[in-house]
Design a protein around this motif. Structure first.
Motif, PDB file in Angstrom:
ATOM      1  N   ILE B  34       0.843  -1.205   0.000  1.00 26.55           N
ATOM      2  CA  ILE B  34       0.000   0.000   0.000  1.00 26.55           C
ATOM      3  C   ILE B  34       0.874   1.249   0.000  1.00 26.55           C
ATOM      4  N   ARG B  35       1.949   1.193   0.781  1.00 22.63           N
ATOM      5  CA  ARG B  35       2.837   2.366   0.865  1.00 22.63           C
ATOM      6  C   ARG B  35       3.658   2.551  -0.406  1.00 22.63           C
ATOM      7  N   ALA B  36       3.805   1.454  -1.181  1.00 20.28           N
ATOM      8  CA  ALA B  36       4.645   1.515  -2.380  1.00 20.28           C
ATOM      9  C   ALA B  36       3.861   1.841  -3.650  1.00 20.28           C
ATOM     10  N   ALA B  37       2.542   1.761  -3.570  1.00 21.27           N
ATOM     11  CA  ALA B  37       1.721   1.943  -4.771  1.00 21.27           C
ATOM     12  C   ALA B  37       1.697   3.406  -5.218  1.00 21.27           C
ATOM     13  N   SER B  38       1.456   3.604  -6.521  1.00 27.82           N
ATOM     14  CA  SER B  38       1.188   4.971  -6.973  1.00 27.82           C
ATOM     15  C   SER B  38      -0.314   5.183  -7.126  1.00 27.82           C
ATOM     16  N   ILE B  39      -1.069   4.075  -7.196  1.00 25.52           N
ATOM     17  CA  ILE B  39      -2.533   4.180  -7.291  1.00 25.52           C
ATOM     18  C   ILE B  39      -3.150   2.961  -6.576  1.00 25.52           C
ATOM     19  N   VAL B  40      -4.209   3.202  -5.819  1.00 26.87           N
ATOM     20  CA  VAL B  40      -4.876   2.133  -5.073  1.00 26.87           C
ATOM     21  C   VAL B  40      -6.365   2.115  -5.440  1.00 26.87           C
ATOM     22  N   PHE B  41      -6.826   0.962  -5.910  1.00 28.91           N
ATOM     23  CA  PHE B  41      -8.254   0.745  -6.148  1.00 28.91           C
ATOM     24  C   PHE B  41      -8.790  -0.080  -4.984  1.00 28.91           C
ATOM     25  N   TYR B  42      -9.923   0.315  -4.412  1.00 29.25           N
ATOM     26  CA  TYR B  42     -10.411  -0.416  -3.234  1.00 29.25           C
ATOM     27  C   TYR B  42     -11.918  -0.626  -3.245  1.00 29.25           C
ATOM     28  N   ASP B  43     -12.314  -1.711  -2.596  1.00 30.34           N
ATOM     29  CA  ASP B  43     -13.708  -2.133  -2.375  1.00 30.34           C
ATOM     30  C   ASP B  43     -14.360  -1.381  -1.236  1.00 30.34           C
ATOM     31  N   ALA B  44     -15.691  -1.426  -1.181  1.00 31.72           N
ATOM     32  CA  ALA B  44     -16.418  -0.894  -0.026  1.00 31.72           C
ATOM     33  C   ALA B  44     -16.151  -1.727   1.221  1.00 31.72           C
ATOM     34  N   LEU B  45     -15.700  -2.983   1.032  1.00 27.44           N
ATOM     35  CA  LEU B  45     -15.459  -3.859   2.187  1.00 27.44           C
ATOM     36  C   LEU B  45     -14.102  -3.607   2.862  1.00 27.44           C
ATOM     37  N   VAL B  46     -13.275  -2.791   2.254  1.00 27.52           N
ATOM     38  CA  VAL B  46     -11.974  -2.494   2.867  1.00 27.52           C
ATOM     39  C   VAL B  46     -12.176  -1.508   4.010  1.00 27.52           C
ATOM     40  N   GLY B  47     -11.642  -1.828   5.180  1.00 29.48           N
ATOM     41  CA  GLY B  47     -11.854  -1.006   6.372  1.00 29.48           C
ATOM     42  C   GLY B  47     -11.282   0.400   6.227  1.00 29.48           C
ATOM     43  N   PRO B  48     -11.938   1.399   6.837  1.00 25.83           N
ATOM     44  CA  PRO B  48     -11.470   2.792   6.764  1.00 25.83           C
ATOM     45  C   PRO B  48     -10.068   2.958   7.368  1.00 25.83           C
ATOM     46  N   GLY B  49      -9.759   2.181   8.409  1.00 24.20           N
ATOM     47  CA  GLY B  49      -8.427   2.259   9.019  1.00 24.20           C
ATOM     48  C   GLY B  49      -7.346   1.782   8.067  1.00 24.20           C
ATOM     49  N   VAL B  50      -7.702   0.847   7.197  1.00 23.37           N
ATOM     50  CA  VAL B  50      -6.756   0.368   6.190  1.00 23.37           C
ATOM     51  C   VAL B  50      -6.490   1.478   5.166  1.00 23.37           C
ATOM     52  N   ALA B  87      -0.460   2.538 -18.223  1.00 24.87           N
ATOM     53  CA  ALA B  87       0.019   3.929 -18.108  1.00 24.87           C
ATOM     54  C   ALA B  87       1.267   4.009 -17.220  1.00 24.87           C
ATOM     55  N   GLY B  88       1.739   2.855 -16.731  1.00 24.14           N
ATOM     56  CA  GLY B  88       2.992   2.836 -15.958  1.00 24.14           C
ATOM     57  C   GLY B  88       2.817   3.007 -14.465  1.00 24.14           C
ATOM     58  N   GLU B  89       1.563   2.981 -13.989  1.00 22.28           N
ATOM     59  CA  GLU B  89       1.340   3.107 -12.541  1.00 22.28           C
ATOM     60  C   GLU B  89       1.808   1.842 -11.822  1.00 22.28           C
ATOM     61  N   ARG B  90       2.103   1.998 -10.520  1.00 23.00           N
ATOM     62  CA  ARG B  90       2.329   0.864  -9.629  1.00 23.00           C
ATOM     63  C   ARG B  90       0.989   0.618  -8.944  1.00 23.00           C
ATOM     64  N   VAL B  91       0.292  -0.441  -9.366  1.00 26.86           N
ATOM     65  CA  VAL B  91      -1.130  -0.590  -9.038  1.00 26.86           C
ATOM     66  C   VAL B  91      -1.353  -1.560  -7.881  1.00 26.86           C
ATOM     67  N   VAL B  92      -2.080  -1.112  -6.861  1.00 24.52           N
ATOM     68  CA  VAL B  92      -2.578  -2.010  -5.827  1.00 24.52           C
ATOM     69  C   VAL B  92      -4.094  -2.049  -5.912  1.00 24.52           C
ATOM     70  N   ARG B  93      -4.607  -3.280  -5.988  1.00 25.72           N
ATOM     71  CA  ARG B  93      -6.056  -3.490  -5.962  1.00 25.72           C
ATOM     72  C   ARG B  93      -6.356  -4.113  -4.602  1.00 25.72           C
ATOM     73  N   LEU B  94      -6.917  -3.317  -3.689  1.00 25.29           N
ATOM     74  CA  LEU B  94      -7.214  -3.774  -2.332  1.00 25.29           C
ATOM     75  C   LEU B  94      -8.573  -4.446  -2.293  1.00 25.29           C
ATOM     76  N   LYS B  95      -8.590  -5.660  -1.728  1.00 26.78           N
ATOM     77  CA  LYS B  95      -9.833  -6.417  -1.642  1.00 26.78           C
ATOM     78  C   LYS B  95     -10.075  -6.805  -0.187  1.00 26.78           C
ATOM     79  N   GLY B  96     -11.298  -6.684   0.271  1.00 29.38           N
ATOM     80  CA  GLY B  96     -11.622  -7.111   1.621  1.00 29.38           C
ATOM     81  C   GLY B  96     -11.301  -8.598   1.789  1.00 29.38           C
ATOM     82  N   GLY B  97     -10.762  -8.985   2.951  1.00 26.69           N
ATOM     83  CA  GLY B  97     -10.474 -10.394   3.226  1.00 26.69           C
ATOM     84  C   GLY B  97      -9.280 -10.905   2.458  1.00 26.69           C
ATOM     85  N   ASP B  98      -9.417 -12.090   1.880  1.00 27.31           N
ATOM     86  CA  ASP B  98      -8.377 -12.724   1.075  1.00 27.31           C
ATOM     87  C   ASP B  98      -8.800 -12.687  -0.398  1.00 27.31           C
ATOM     88  N   PRO B  99      -7.931 -12.253  -1.301  1.00 27.36           N
ATOM     89  CA  PRO B  99      -8.347 -12.113  -2.709  1.00 27.36           C
ATOM     90  C   PRO B  99      -8.808 -13.423  -3.343  1.00 27.36           C
TER      91      PRO B  99
END
Lengths: 263, 263
Positions: B34-50, B87-99
């Protein structure tokens, strides 16, 4: 958990999931608990990198064997946890994977409860999730594997496994078999006898997430051969089902399209 | 992963398990990604603290709804991931639980593969493990629950669930039902019709591990009533089976003793 306050009270026990082995697959909470403990009891399945996170001044005690552990051993572990807690230690019991999945945590909790010892659980990443991640596969697949079943196939030599084979042999499911290396031949034969195709995809993973990880793709009828070549002493997980075939893009898309059409 | 080197190459996609919601139940690896990404896509199930762990300068994009997500939405997500990577981004796709567990990761991997985009998975703690941990229960129990089955019961209104009820209704197993709140009445009726006792223990967990977590212990015949009182918008998991009754010390010991006697 505030950094100013120890998250483990004296006389408390935490059953902590150590994850599959890679210390980076430990949760942040598990790391905090390990650093806060005064004593750590750990399994052979806990990765060496995880143990490196235990501070130098903390007592560390190895308990349990990789397999073939007898109930006497489990009783001794229960006793050790209770005695440490009653002596006022801040106790962490590190378990490979997730404590709630084939981890015997219920027995340790019952023992603590008997002696009035407070016990809590910190969940972890289970081996099936780690094996799938390493292989770039999913454990479920919309339209193809809507069910995921975890079983343990830890039988003693010469004994048949007590499993409901008909229920397990579902082509629209994934089976994750824990501790099943010795039972690979029986699992393969029974699942095929109950209707699974011989060419059902199988992923074998040994020491998933660790530097010496081995991943082996095979098919159900060849599983006994594949299991025999996986390193002897390794923690092996076997994943069976169409989903684990991996990045089969066209299969995935066809299954998803079928699920959409049905919906 | 060295701190001197970004663990995500430009144009790479990581599907990252965000765990059940508590940011402390994120893995150390997920935090680094998460700290290394340039862009993060996330679900509604991902906690706000995350989400709070995403650095200020990182692009963050909310995708997907809690439920009722249509395939069109999934296609859009697939496209967004691929376009960001190309486009050259470092992409993190955050998913609630285990992907890998009901996370549709196979579809996103297939889409990346189609476009030559490298994609990897970081596993996470699944909701069933978190719910069991919060409740102080185990998902398996030697001698009582040797099998653990995950199903998703996400059916549309008025439609029957396509599940093999006879295989599911195993008194020696635990069932973890994801996204099943709307199907609670049908699950209860069908499992009882296929032989599970009405007083089979059930644990309902909403928002497990989060500050607004709700845990509700009930029995299978009362599940529809219990599901109706759980907060409306919550992510609910239902655990069914003798193991989840919790710290029933005498039950646990009896089951373990029976397993020992059989072995």
């Amino acid at each position: 958990m505030s950094t100013h306050e120890n998250p483990i009270g004296p006389g408390e026990v935490w059953l902590v999931g150590a994850g599959p082995g890679d210390p980076d697959l430990l949760t942040r909470k598990a790391e905090k608990l390990i650093r806060a403990a005064s004593i750590v009891f750990y399994d052979a399945l806990v990765g060496p990198g995880v143990l490196d996170l235990i501070p130098a001044g903390t007592k560390r005690i190895s308990v349990g064997k990789r397999s073939g552990r007898h109930s006497k051993d489990q009783d001794s572990i229960n006793d050790l946890l209770v005695r440490a807690a009653l002596a006022g230690e801040r106790v962490v019991r590190l378990k490979g994977g997730d404590p709630s999945i084939f981890g015997r945590s219920a027995e340790e909790m019952a023992s603590c409860a008997d002696h009035g010892v407070a016990v809590r659980i910190c969940p972890g990443v289970t081996a099936a999730s780690a094996a799938a991640a390493s292989a770039g596969a999913s454990l479920t697949l919309r339209g193809l594997a809507r069910k995921l079943t975890f079983v343990t196939a830890h039988a003693r030599a010469g004994e048949a496994l007590e499993l409901d084979w008909a229920a397990l042999a579902d082509p629209a499911a994934t089976i994750a078999i824990y501790m099943g290396k010795a039972a690979a031949r029986e699992m393969s034969a029974r699942l095929i006898a109950h209707g699974l195709a011989g060419d059902t995809p199988v992923l074998l993973a040994a020491n998933a997430s660790l530097p010496d990880e081995q991943l082996l793709r095979t098919r159900l009828d060849l599983l006994p051969v594949a299991a025999a070549v996986i390193a002897d002493d390794a923690a092996v997980i076997m994943l069976v089902g169409a989903a684990v075939a991996g990045s089969g893009a066209s299969t995935t898309r066809q299954a998803a399209a079928r699920a959409d059409a049905e919906a």
